[in-house]
Design an enzyme around this catalytic site. Structure first.
Site, PDB file in Angstrom:
ATOM      1  N   SER A   1       3.630  -1.438  -2.022  1.00 15.10           N
ATOM      2  CA  SER A   1       3.496  -2.887  -1.810  1.00 15.10           C
ATOM      3  C   SER A   1       4.858  -3.590  -1.754  1.00 15.10           C
ATOM      4  CB  SER A   1       2.663  -3.494  -2.939  1.00 15.10           C
ATOM      5  OG  SER A   1       1.367  -2.956  -2.880  1.00 15.10           O
TER       6      SER A   1
ATOM      7  N   HIS B   1       6.375  -1.175 -13.840  1.00 15.12           N
ATOM      8  CA  HIS B   1       7.056  -2.299 -13.183  1.00 15.12           C
ATOM      9  C   HIS B   1       6.073  -3.110 -12.327  1.00 15.12           C
ATOM     10  CE1 HIS B   1       7.321   1.015 -10.403  1.00 15.12           C
ATOM     11  NE2 HIS B   1       7.929   0.343  -9.478  1.00 15.12           N
TER      12      HIS B   1
ATOM     13  N   ILE C   1      -1.790  -1.527  -9.818  1.00 14.78           N
ATOM     14  CA  ILE C   1      -2.670  -1.397 -10.987  1.00 14.78           C
ATOM     15  C   ILE C   1      -1.820  -1.462 -12.251  1.00 14.78           C
ATOM     16  CG2 ILE C   1      -4.366   0.103 -12.109  1.00 14.78           C
ATOM     17  CD1 ILE C   1      -4.950   1.174  -9.222  1.00 14.78           C
TER      18      ILE C   1
ATOM     19  N   PHE D   1      -2.486 -12.337   2.058  1.00 17.89           N
ATOM     20  CA  PHE D   1      -2.020 -11.552   0.903  1.00 17.89           C
ATOM     21  C   PHE D   1      -3.188 -10.710   0.397  1.00 17.89           C
ATOM     22  CE2 PHE D   1      -0.992 -11.187  -3.701  1.00 17.89           C
ATOM     23  CZ  PHE D   1       0.204 -10.493  -3.573  1.00 17.89           C
TER      24      PHE D   1
ATOM     25  N   ARG E   1     -13.419  -3.455  -6.345  1.00 15.82           N
ATOM     26  CA  ARG E   1     -13.052  -4.440  -5.317  1.00 15.82           C
ATOM     27  C   ARG E   1     -12.784  -3.783  -3.960  1.00 15.82           C
ATOM     28  NH1 ARG E   1      -9.360  -7.873  -9.550  1.00 15.82           N
ATOM     29  NH2 ARG E   1     -11.004  -7.818 -11.094  1.00 15.82           N
TER      30      ARG E   1
ATOM     31  N   THR F   1       1.329   1.094 -14.010  1.00 15.00           N
ATOM     32  CA  THR F   1       2.584   0.665 -13.396  1.00 15.00           C
ATOM     33  C   THR F   1       3.433  -0.074 -14.408  1.00 15.00           C
ATOM     34  OG1 THR F   1       1.263   0.225 -11.443  1.00 15.00           O
ATOM     35  CG2 THR F   1       3.522  -0.508 -11.380  1.00 15.00           C
TER      36      THR F   1
HETATM   37  N1  INI Z   1       3.412   0.342  -5.232  1.00 13.36           N
HETATM   38  C1  INI Z   1       2.151  -0.126  -5.092  1.00 13.36           C
HETATM   39  O1  INI Z   1       1.776  -0.554  -3.989  1.00 13.36           O
HETATM   40  N2  INI Z   1       1.292  -0.109  -6.132  1.00 13.36           N
HETATM   41  C2  INI Z   1       1.653   0.357  -7.362  1.00 13.36           C
HETATM   42  O2  INI Z   1       0.800   0.342  -8.295  1.00 13.36           O
HETATM   43  C3  INI Z   1       2.974   0.858  -7.537  1.00 13.36           C
HETATM   44  N3  INI Z   1       3.396   1.422  -8.768  1.00 13.36           N
HETATM   45  O3  INI Z   1       2.545   1.837  -9.581  1.00 13.36           O
HETATM   46  O4  INI Z   1       4.578   1.569  -9.065  1.00 13.36           O
HETATM   47  C4  INI Z   1       3.850   0.836  -6.428  1.00 13.36           C
HETATM   48  N4  INI Z   1       5.109   1.302  -6.554  1.00 13.36           N
HETATM   49  C5  INI Z   1       5.928   1.654  -5.437  1.00 13.36           C
HETATM   50  C6  INI Z   1       6.698   0.473  -4.879  1.00 13.36           C
HETATM   51  O5  INI Z   1       5.841  -0.411  -4.194  1.00 13.36           O
HETATM   52  C7  INI Z   1       7.759   0.955  -3.895  1.00 13.36           C
HETATM   53  O6  INI Z   1       7.151   1.656  -2.842  1.00 13.36           O
HETATM   54  C8  INI Z   1       8.823   1.882  -4.554  1.00 13.36           C
HETATM   55  O7  INI Z   1       9.352   1.276  -5.708  1.00 13.36           O
HETATM   56  C9  INI Z   1       9.966   2.159  -3.548  1.00 13.36           C
HETATM   57  O8  INI Z   1      10.661   0.988  -3.187  1.00 13.36           O
END
Ligand code: INI
Length: 158
Positions: A61, A93, A87, A118, A132, A91
């Site tokens: 994301s 971060h 989630i 969004f 969902r 996660t």
């Molecule tokens: N990206 C997500 O879309 N959902 C998540 O839950 C997630 N987690 O768990 O960390 C996540 N991380 C990856 C992030 O979006 C980047 O792709 C990565 O940090 C590289 O830039």
């Protein structure tokens, strides 16, 4: 007096781009399917040869805004839909990913005068995300309806 409203009924005149994150693809594949089903039932050509629809996959994301920005430079779209699943329970971060994705997406939308839906699911658990993404309801359908409404509204206003 003029009242401007988007249409919910017809997607056949819209050019739509979808940017979707692979992270949690168990969820994002399902919301993408719901989204495509809704767009198709509202008249958009969703076939592989469609000139009205492009789909871009990104790792997570966090990368949704940059792909949306480049996509809008490449071609004209009436609306973009960004799809992801973050989630909290899994996660550390979470807040960073959600905040950067939402800030970046709104910034790209304002800078380009193109509505960007969004469609990032933000949940505490995988169970809530699954609910969902189809077990109870598929929010991909809602995101597509919001895209049809905003795409047609902005087209009319312009
Ligand atoms: N990206 C997500 O879309 N959902 C998540 O839950 C997630 N987690 O768990 O960390 C996540 N991380 C990856 C992030 O979006 C980047 O792709 C990565 O940090 C590289 O830039």
């Amino acid at each position: 007096m003029t009242i401007f409203e988007g249409s919910f009924t017809n997607a056949s005149t819209l050019r739509v781009g979808i940017v979707v994150a692979r992270f949690n693809d168990l969820i994002t594949n399902k919301i993408l399917s719901g989204c495509l089903d809704c767009l198709k039932r509202h008249g958009l050509d969703t076939s592989e040869t469609s000139k009205e629809l492009d789909i871009v996959w990104v790792p997570g994301s966090f990368e949704l805004p940059i792909a949306a920005k480049i996509l809008l430079k490449k071609s004209n779209y009436d609306v973009l839909i960004t799809l992801g699943a973050v989630i909290r329970g899994e996660t550390s971060h979470y807040d960073v990913v959600v905040s950067e994705a939402s800030k970046g997406i709104s910034q790209v939308s304002y800078e380009n005068n193109v509505p960007i839906i969004f469609g990032v699911l933000t949940t505490d658990t995988m169970q809530q995300a699954l609910e969902r993404a189809g077990i109870k309801n598929n929010l991909g359908w809602n995101y597509a309806l919001q895209a049809i409404e905003m795409g047609s509204l902005i087209k009319n206003l312009n």
